[in-house]
Design an enzyme around this catalytic site. Structure first.
Site, short mmCIF file in Angstrom:
data_model
loop_
_atom_site.label_atom_id
_atom_site.label_comp_id
_atom_site.label_asym_id
_atom_site.label_seq_id
_atom_site.Cartn_x
_atom_site.Cartn_y
_atom_site.Cartn_z
N ILE A 182 28.70 30.40 44.98
CA ILE A 182 29.21 31.51 44.23
C ILE A 182 28.67 32.76 44.78
O ILE A 182 27.68 33.13 44.94
CB ILE A 182 28.92 31.32 42.89
CG1 ILE A 182 29.25 30.07 42.56
CG2 ILE A 182 29.23 32.54 42.05
CD1 ILE A 182 28.67 29.88 41.04
N ASP A 183 29.67 33.54 45.73
CA ASP A 183 29.33 34.63 46.43
C ASP A 183 29.83 35.99 45.74
O ASP A 183 30.77 36.32 45.66
CB ASP A 183 29.93 34.84 47.87
CG ASP A 183 29.45 35.94 48.69
OD1 ASP A 183 28.42 36.60 48.24
OD2 ASP A 183 29.89 36.11 49.77
N SER A 184 28.76 36.74 45.00
CA SER A 184 29.13 38.04 44.30
C SER A 184 29.72 39.12 45.26
O SER A 184 30.15 39.98 44.61
CB SER A 184 27.78 38.57 43.36
OG SER A 184 26.62 38.73 44.43
N GLY A 185 29.41 38.95 46.47
CA GLY A 185 29.69 39.80 47.63
C GLY A 185 31.13 39.74 47.74
O GLY A 185 31.86 40.82 48.55
#
Length: 305
Positions: A182-185
């Site tokens: 899960i990459d918030s970027g």
């Protein structure tokens, strides 16, 4: 043999200061240097007890236990029993970790056996194996730094794996299972449909896709040219994106039937999503094989898994 008590006390003060500082770092507490110095000063006084016959009772296990409570209280204070007890346990953990590291390093470099006239001989002084001052002065900071970095690395790994989820991608009759980060970027979206774009590592999952589709995905410039047809060709999309230092890049993506995400005991089914195909490895250690868009975790009905 002459014993320089002031030198021994100063050495213990420095070591106790470093142990308490490392405890504070692991606790994620901002401890003032004044309090660290006070705690180290109290801890270093224990050396004096060993040379005063009237204070020999301080060497009893119960007194050592009580004295460690005083050290932790002087350094970290007391807000509630649970947090104080955690500080106390971690202080012991750090002490044993550093002490064990020192002893392990000592015996690693120590040669206890020699061969004399074909016979094995061991060296012993009768009072354990002494450790030189030079080894302590050099080895303690090295073991301290090593322990600090190892613990920080473990914490980073734990945080990293807390962001991983099980992912199941369904395209027609084909189901692809992967571990997703899960990459918030990751804010990549399809400009036409507004669908979030997740990234799939094709170095791991290429075998799940038809060869004709792989060929088209690898040659985006020839995307419009006619060639061998494929049953998934109608699912192909071209998504423009911008990378650092590069403009006008394009990513080939596939429209799946659905993507199921299992995370923290719940399952999410996402249908409005595109899967970007990356032909470069996205994880050097292969911990995960796809990158999830944070929007995929919001606005969808979750069920217990």
């Amino acid at each position: 043999m002459a014993v320089y008590l002031d030198v021994i006390w100063l050495l213990n003060f420095c070591f106790d200061y470093m142990l308490l500082a490392l405890t504070g770092i692991l606790l994620k507490k901002h401890v003032k240097k004044r309090r660290l110095a006070t705690g180290a000063l109290v801890a270093s006084f224990y050396v004096l007890f060993l040379f005063v016959p009237s204070l020999s009772f301080m060497t009893l296990p119960l007194m050592k236990l009580l004295y460690s409570f005083v050290i932790v209280f002087m350094t970290f204070g007391f807000t509630r029993f649970r947090s104080f007890f955690q500080c106390w346990l971690l202080f012991y953990f750090v002490t044993f970790m550093i002490g064990g590291g020192m002893m392990g390093a000592h015996y690693f470099f120590q040669q206890d056996m020699t061969v004399v006239n074909g016979a094995i001989a061991t060296k012993s002084t009768g009072f354990g194996d002494p450790i030189s001052w030079a080894f302590v002065l050099i080895g303690f900071p090295v073991v301290w730094l090593f322990s600090k970095r190892r613990v920080e690395k473990l914490e980073t790994t734990r945080i990293h794996f807390d962001q991983l989820a099980n992912v199941s991608i369904r395209i027609d009759e084909v189901t692809i299972s992967a571990i997703g980060l899960i990459d918030s970027g990751n804010q990549l979206q399809d400009p036409l449909s507004g669908s979030p774009v997740m990234i799939l590592d094709m170095t791991v999952h290429e075998s799940n896709f038809p060869p004709a589709l792989i060929e088209k995905a690898k040659n985006i410039t020839d995307f419009q040219e006619e060639g061998e047809g494929d049953r998934w060709e109608h699912r192909l999309r071209i998504v423009p994106f911008r990378a650092v230092g590069q403009d006008h890049q394009f990513l080939c993506a596939v429209k799946p039937d659905e993507v199921m995400i299992s995370l923290e005991g719940r399952s999410l089914t996402v249908k409005k999503v595109l899967i970007g195909l990356s032909f470069h490895s996205i994880s050097g250690e292969k911990d995960y094989s796809c990158i999830l868009h944070p929007k995929m975790l919001t606005g969808h009905k979750a069920t217990a898994s």
